[in-house]
Write an enzyme that holds these catalytic residues in place. Structure first.
Site, PDB file in Angstrom:
ATOM      1  N   ARG A   1      36.649  47.922  42.287  1.00 17.96           N
ATOM      2  CA  ARG A   1      37.572  46.795  42.222  1.00 17.96           C
ATOM      3  C   ARG A   1      36.928  45.628  42.977  1.00 17.96           C
ATOM      4  NH1 ARG A   1      42.195  45.206  46.210  1.00 17.96           N
ATOM      5  NH2 ARG A   1      43.041  43.469  45.051  1.00 17.96           N
TER       6      ARG A   1
ATOM      7  N   ARG B   1      53.749  36.653  53.010  1.00 22.17           N
ATOM      8  CA  ARG B   1      53.189  35.363  52.582  1.00 22.17           C
ATOM      9  C   ARG B   1      54.289  34.422  52.123  1.00 22.17           C
ATOM     10  NH1 ARG B   1      48.895  37.930  48.558  1.00 22.17           N
ATOM     11  NH2 ARG B   1      48.721  39.770  49.845  1.00 22.17           N
TER      12      ARG B   1
END
Ligand code: AMP
Length: 403
Positions: free
Chosen positions: A91, A241
């Site tokens: 990944r 976030r």
């Protein structure tokens, strides 16, 4: 063919070993605290008990060596010899504009991933360490890289450009890239298969709602827009976030609170979102529990979180001039009955009619949670980024062997 999937972080390395004949997972595990004392290897063979080892693992090369030892261990291994592994897939978070699909690792690919360090300083260098560590331990095994950004490279420039001086795009490639692409791609494919419709005919919104969260407008199987931008900070409100906010807040807070750029960056990435508003946790389970016990801040956090998601769904339905399928995935999307209910009940005008009973079912497969009569089909699709990485790696290596 057996394929090893690796997700290398700066101090961790997760792995999953697939038998591609039936796409079964033979073993999985993780190495944590690489470069620190008391590194931990947790190895989970498919049909044997989990094994945990604490030792000193100073770098990624040693981490991959330990993984190889685990995988070939006479008792808890899954292989007789490492040469049974015919390909390794990694990944990689950022593929910039260079990569619009997965590729085999070559010298040029490695160079390009290095060029992208600037755009993903916390991720791409760690992925490179993973690639190099596999090269050192398994020099003859082909490797592939699968990028989080690649799926979104089909976005038109109206979606990916920021309305700022274009010189910044030309000089520094400041634009929207989007993330979670592997997941959006996987679940949109699964949804089309479930509906038995060609993906080219569908207008779909996929909501990957986990600790990090993003949604994507997928038009005819291609990403048309997505909520994360140049970095994974833009878009939806997330666990820690902030998501979208007025950029003028940054200099304002720096001035008023005498904070450095790094401190504001950390505030927006690690100390905002659900955690900041609820004052309790970034974990949806804990926030929902507190909300049900009457905590006002938890309720506000939940309401803001779902409100912002609803706004994106509305915006993307408008962007595509329609909507056929809405998909929920990842930790929160797959498991939170309350979130799906709050979101779907607020956007019925789009043709969404949630079936409350189906929404409350707890299953692990692809399932429809809208009423049969609902014009827009609402699905829950468990994501599986590792499987997509394994599939891309398998296909690339198979193709290179036959060509
Ligand atoms: P992910 O990043 O996809 O692994 O998602 C992790 C998040 O999923 C956690 O932070 C939880 O907030 C959320 N989650 C997991 N299980 C549940 C659940 N049963 N109900 C609500 N949220 C959940």
């Amino acid at each position: 063919m057996k394929v090893l999937v690796i997700n290398a972080g700066s101090s961790s390395l997760k792995y999953q070993l697939y038998d591609m004949r039936d796409e079964s997972v033979l073993a999985s595990g993780r190495v944590e605290r690489i470069g620190m004392d008391s590194s931990i290897v947790t190895h989970e063979p498919a049909d044997k008990p989990e094994v945990r080892q604490v030792s000193e693992i100073l770098d990624h090369v040693t981490a991959v060596k330990r993984v190889a030892e685990m995988l070939t261990h006479p008792e808890h291994g899954a292989l007789t010899h490492m040469n049974e592994i015919e390909a390794v897939g990694h990944r990689v978070v950022h593929g910039g504009e260079a990569f619009s699909s997965s590729v085999l690792v070559t010298q040029e690919v490695k160079l390009e991933i290095r060029r992208l360090f600037d755009l993903a300083p916390l991720h791409n260098p760690a992925h490179m360490m993973g690639i190099t560590a596999v090269e050192t331990n398994m020099p003859d095994v082909p490797q592939a890289v699968v990028f989080d950004t690649a799926f979104h490279q089909t976005m038109p420039n109206t979606s990916y450009l920021y309305p700022i001086p274009t010189v910044l795009y030309r000089r520094h490639k400041i634009r929207r890239y989007g993330f979670h692409g592997t997941s959006h791609s996987y679940v949109s494919g699964q949804a089309a298969d479930y509906l038995e419709k060609p993906i080219e005919s569908l207008k779909m919104i996929t909501c990957h709602i986990g600790n990090g969260a993003s949604c994507a407008a997928i038009l005819g199987g291609k990403s048309f827009d997505t909520s994360m931008g140049m970095t994974p900070l833009e878009g939806l409100m997330m666990g820690t976030r902030s998501g979208d906010l007025d950029p003028a807040i940054v200099p304002f807070v720096m001035n008023k609170e005498e904070l450095t750029l790094n401190e504001v960056n950390s505030m927006l990435n690690k100390h905002s979102g659900m955690l900041a508003v609820s004052g309790i946790s970034s974990d949806m389970r804990e926030v929902t529990e507190a909300m049900h016990e009457g905590d006002k801040n938890a309720k506000l956090a939940f309401d803001m979180y779902t409100y912002r998601l609803k706004k994106y769904i509305g915006a993307y339905a408008a962007a595509m001039n329609g909507l056929d399928t809405l998909v929920f995935t990842a930790g929160v999307g797959e498991n939170s009955v309350a979130l799906r209910k709050a979101v779907c009940e607020g956007i019925t005008f789009l043709g969404i009619d949630l079936d409350e009973e189906r929404n409350e079912e707890r299953r692990k497969d692809v399932r429809e949670i809208s009423k049969i009569s609902s014009r827009v089909k609402v699905l829950v699709v468990p994501t599986n980024e590792e499987l997509l990485i394994a599939r891309d790696t398998y296909n690339l290596v198979k193709k290179s062997k036959t060509s």
